[in-house]
Scaffold this motif. Structure first.
Motif, PDB file in Angstrom:
ATOM      1  N   ASP A 122       6.672  63.721 -56.829  1.00 48.32           N
ATOM      2  CA  ASP A 122       7.165  64.850 -56.045  1.00 48.32           C
ATOM      3  C   ASP A 122       6.429  66.149 -56.321  1.00 48.32           C
ATOM      4  N   GLU A 123       5.850  66.257 -57.512  1.00 44.38           N
ATOM      5  CA  GLU A 123       5.183  67.513 -57.858  1.00 44.38           C
ATOM      6  C   GLU A 123       3.875  67.722 -57.094  1.00 44.38           C
ATOM      7  N   VAL A 124       3.347  66.684 -56.433  1.00 41.27           N
ATOM      8  CA  VAL A 124       2.070  66.829 -55.745  1.00 41.27           C
ATOM      9  C   VAL A 124       2.222  67.216 -54.281  1.00 41.27           C
ATOM     10  N   PHE A 125       3.463  67.262 -53.757  1.00 44.26           N
ATOM     11  CA  PHE A 125       3.659  67.679 -52.366  1.00 44.26           C
ATOM     12  C   PHE A 125       5.008  68.356 -52.215  1.00 44.26           C
ATOM     13  N   ASP A 126       5.172  69.079 -51.118  1.00 44.34           N
ATOM     14  CA  ASP A 126       6.402  69.822 -50.866  1.00 44.34           C
ATOM     15  C   ASP A 126       7.428  68.886 -50.223  1.00 44.34           C
ATOM     16  N   VAL A 127       8.396  68.445 -51.015  1.00 42.70           N
ATOM     17  CA  VAL A 127       9.379  67.475 -50.521  1.00 42.70           C
ATOM     18  C   VAL A 127      10.356  68.099 -49.528  1.00 42.70           C
ATOM     19  N   THR A 128      10.356  69.433 -49.441  1.00 37.99           N
ATOM     20  CA  THR A 128      11.262  70.102 -48.495  1.00 37.99           C
ATOM     21  C   THR A 128      10.626  70.307 -47.125  1.00 37.99           C
ATOM     22  N   ASN A 129       9.309  70.061 -47.029  1.00 38.94           N
ATOM     23  CA  ASN A 129       8.588  70.247 -45.774  1.00 38.94           C
ATOM     24  C   ASN A 129       8.707  68.990 -44.918  1.00 38.94           C
ATOM     25  N   ALA A 207       9.623  60.331 -46.386  1.00 40.63           N
ATOM     26  CA  ALA A 207       8.450  59.820 -45.672  1.00 40.63           C
ATOM     27  C   ALA A 207       7.835  60.885 -44.772  1.00 40.63           C
ATOM     28  N   SER A 208       8.677  61.658 -44.085  1.00 39.85           N
ATOM     29  CA  SER A 208       8.151  62.677 -43.174  1.00 39.85           C
ATOM     30  C   SER A 208       7.421  63.782 -43.947  1.00 39.85           C
ATOM     31  N   ALA A 209       7.962  64.157 -45.109  1.00 41.48           N
ATOM     32  CA  ALA A 209       7.303  65.177 -45.935  1.00 41.48           C
ATOM     33  C   ALA A 209       5.964  64.659 -46.454  1.00 41.48           C
ATOM     34  N   TRP A 210       5.916  63.377 -46.806  1.00 37.59           N
ATOM     35  CA  TRP A 210       4.680  62.770 -47.299  1.00 37.59           C
ATOM     36  C   TRP A 210       3.621  62.727 -46.188  1.00 37.59           C
ATOM     37  N   MET A 211       4.038  62.433 -44.974  1.00 40.35           N
ATOM     38  CA  MET A 211       3.099  62.386 -43.859  1.00 40.35           C
ATOM     39  C   MET A 211       2.585  63.785 -43.510  1.00 40.35           C
ATOM     40  N   ARG A 212       3.458  64.764 -43.537  1.00 46.14           N
ATOM     41  CA  ARG A 212       3.017  66.141 -43.275  1.00 46.14           C
ATOM     42  C   ARG A 212       2.032  66.603 -44.348  1.00 46.14           C
ATOM     43  N   HIS A 213       2.275  66.190 -45.566  1.00 49.48           N
ATOM     44  CA  HIS A 213       1.363  66.515 -46.673  1.00 49.48           C
ATOM     45  C   HIS A 213      -0.030  65.937 -46.417  1.00 49.48           C
ATOM     46  N   HIS A 214      -0.073  64.798 -45.693  1.00 48.31           N
ATOM     47  CA  HIS A 214      -1.352  64.147 -45.403  1.00 48.31           C
ATOM     48  C   HIS A 214      -1.924  64.539 -44.047  1.00 48.31           C
ATOM     49  N   GLY A 215      -1.430  65.630 -43.467  1.00 47.68           N
ATOM     50  CA  GLY A 215      -2.066  66.188 -42.284  1.00 47.68           C
ATOM     51  C   GLY A 215      -1.522  65.753 -40.947  1.00 47.68           C
ATOM     52  N   PHE A 216      -0.435  65.012 -40.907  1.00 49.22           N
ATOM     53  CA  PHE A 216       0.166  64.626 -39.632  1.00 49.22           C
ATOM     54  C   PHE A 216       0.880  65.849 -39.062  1.00 49.22           C
ATOM     55  N   SER A 217       0.556  66.203 -37.839  1.00 49.99           N
ATOM     56  CA  SER A 217       0.991  67.492 -37.295  1.00 49.99           C
ATOM     57  C   SER A 217       2.325  67.474 -36.557  1.00 49.99           C
ATOM     58  N   ASP A 218       2.740  66.309 -36.051  1.00 49.69           N
ATOM     59  CA  ASP A 218       3.946  66.269 -35.224  1.00 49.69           C
ATOM     60  C   ASP A 218       4.839  65.102 -35.669  1.00 49.69           C
ATOM     61  N   VAL A 219       5.441  65.270 -36.842  1.00 53.02           N
ATOM     62  CA  VAL A 219       6.286  64.228 -37.427  1.00 53.02           C
ATOM     63  C   VAL A 219       7.757  64.539 -37.139  1.00 53.02           C
ATOM     64  N   ASN A 220       8.467  63.550 -36.636  1.00 54.15           N
ATOM     65  CA  ASN A 220       9.872  63.719 -36.280  1.00 54.15           C
ATOM     66  C   ASN A 220      10.689  62.577 -36.874  1.00 54.15           C
ATOM     67  N   GLN A 221      11.965  62.806 -37.114  1.00 53.67           N
ATOM     68  CA  GLN A 221      12.799  61.767 -37.702  1.00 53.67           C
ATOM     69  C   GLN A 221      14.161  61.696 -37.024  1.00 53.67           C
ATOM     70  N   LEU A 222      14.683  60.494 -36.956  1.00 54.22           N
ATOM     71  CA  LEU A 222      15.992  60.267 -36.339  1.00 54.22           C
ATOM     72  C   LEU A 222      17.074  60.720 -37.315  1.00 54.22           C
ATOM     73  N   HIS A 223      17.723  61.816 -37.014  1.00 55.35           N
ATOM     74  CA  HIS A 223      18.745  62.370 -37.898  1.00 55.35           C
ATOM     75  C   HIS A 223      19.982  61.467 -37.900  1.00 55.35           C
ATOM     76  N   GLY A 224      20.361  61.003 -39.072  1.00 57.67           N
ATOM     77  CA  GLY A 224      21.495  60.096 -39.181  1.00 57.67           C
ATOM     78  C   GLY A 224      21.126  58.634 -39.062  1.00 57.67           C
ATOM     79  N   GLY A 225      19.856  58.356 -38.746  1.00 60.96           N
ATOM     80  CA  GLY A 225      19.375  56.989 -38.708  1.00 60.96           C
ATOM     81  C   GLY A 225      19.977  56.120 -37.614  1.00 60.96           C
ATOM     82  N   VAL A 226      19.797  54.823 -37.774  1.00 63.11           N
ATOM     83  CA  VAL A 226      20.265  53.847 -36.786  1.00 63.11           C
ATOM     84  C   VAL A 226      21.783  53.913 -36.622  1.00 63.11           C
TER      85      VAL A 226
END
Length: 337
Positions: A122-129, A207-226
């Protein structure tokens, strides 16, 4: 007061069967700083034990991840308790879609390094982003658009029995494998709109924070899941884009979302989507098994395990069985989200 269960599986099952009231299954998570996880864990256990709650709860410095079974007559008290605990106030609750009230046998509250085993530092990326949180209806509408990439952030044994129709479903057995694999496989599509989903939403947060850390510009997530998606789609009268079963990490092992059966028995190939754990405890492998094969192999995943299980059953009759504590430890070791 003992802050853990001391009953064996047989006694636990008998206790549940003897109950004269109904239970409801609920899951929730929250990323929140918990200064003293062990102290927090003990407080939760005392409060929930008094409300006769069962379930599996993980507590860490980063937050809480819980799947629980709550007696219906204590639901108001359960929710009231969440509201008076600062770390749990306003936590979104996801109530089960299909529920027989027998999802858990006991209450287990454990302190873990993380609330989801992701293997990330967690220290290598912003987990809140994190990515943009989409409501179920927003997700439903976007998932049908051309050029949008839908990614199942669950394990392959979960997506095997149910998934969104257009989703990429990586062949992985753990979440820690998947977060790395998805970033690698989608390297050339960093500018595309990406929709992530999981059971209740907790895995998509990281996962979304990790992808944004790796340069993915338009990451979205299903709030509340399936779980949230299914409830909302039903209320709206819309056809579900999630087909089949939603795998759940409790004794139910799945809840029916649509009537589609998209998987097959791992032993005979017959159309089937019933997950079972191999009856031979040293294996305890999770497989899809039809009723005929369950009877033929006594609930074991293979002929080899069936032979070992039969021999073990014979030894058991001579008093040489595996202790309940050993068996339980093996079961717990298989749980991986």
């Amino acid at each position: 007061m003992l802050l853990y269960n001391r009953l064996g599986p047989s006694a636990l099952k008998a206790r549940l069967q003897a109950e004269k009231f109904h239970r409801r299954t609920v899951s929730f998570y929250k990323y929140v700083n918990i200064e003293n996880p062990q102290e927090f864990r003990d407080e939760l256990y005392i409060a929930w034990d008094q409300l006769q709650c069962y379930g599996r709860v993980y507590v860490a410095h980063e937050g809480i991840n819980a799947q629980m079974s709550v007696p219906e007559h204590f639901i108001d008290a359960f929710i009231a308790y969440l509201e008076i605990v600062p770390a749990l106030k306003n936590v979104p609750l996801k109530w089960a879609v299909e529920d027989d009230g027998k999802s858990f046998l006991k209450l287990v509250v454990k302190v873990r390094p993380k609330i989801v085993a992701d293997g990330l530092k967690d220290e290598v990326f912003d987990v809140t982003n994190v990515g943009t949180r989409l409501s179920p209806i927003e997700f439903h509408n976007l998932a049908q658009q051309e050029g949008v990439i839908v990614v199942d952030m669950r394990n392959s044994y979960e997506s095997e029995v149910g998934h969104f129709e257009r989703a990429i479903c990586p062949e992985v057995r753990t979440f820690r494998e998947e977060v790395e694999l998805v970033v690698e496989q989608l390297q050339e599509q960093k500018d595309k709109k990406i929709l992530l989903y999981c059971t209740g939403g907790v895995r998509c947060e990281k996962a979304s924070a990790w992808m944004r850390h790796h340069g993915f510009s338009d990451v979205n997530q299903l709030h509340g899941g399936v779980i949230a998606y299914t409830h909302e789609i039903k209320r709206a009268g819309l056809p579900s884009q999630f087909i089949g079963k939603n795998f759940v990490f409790d004794d139910r092992l799945g809840e029916r979302i649509t009537e589609d059966v998209i998987s097959h028995c791992h032993q005979c190939g017959k159309s089937c989507d019933t997950h079972v754990n191999c009856a031979y405890d040293p294996c305890h492998k999770l497989v899809i098994q039809c009723d005929e094969c369950a009877e033929k192999y006594a609930g074991c995943c293979s002929e080899e395990c069936f032979r070992e299980f039969s021999q073990l059953s014979q030894r058991d009759s001579l008093g040489q069985s595996m202790s309940e504590a050993e068996a339980e430890a093996k079961v717990e070791a298989k749980v991986e989200i």
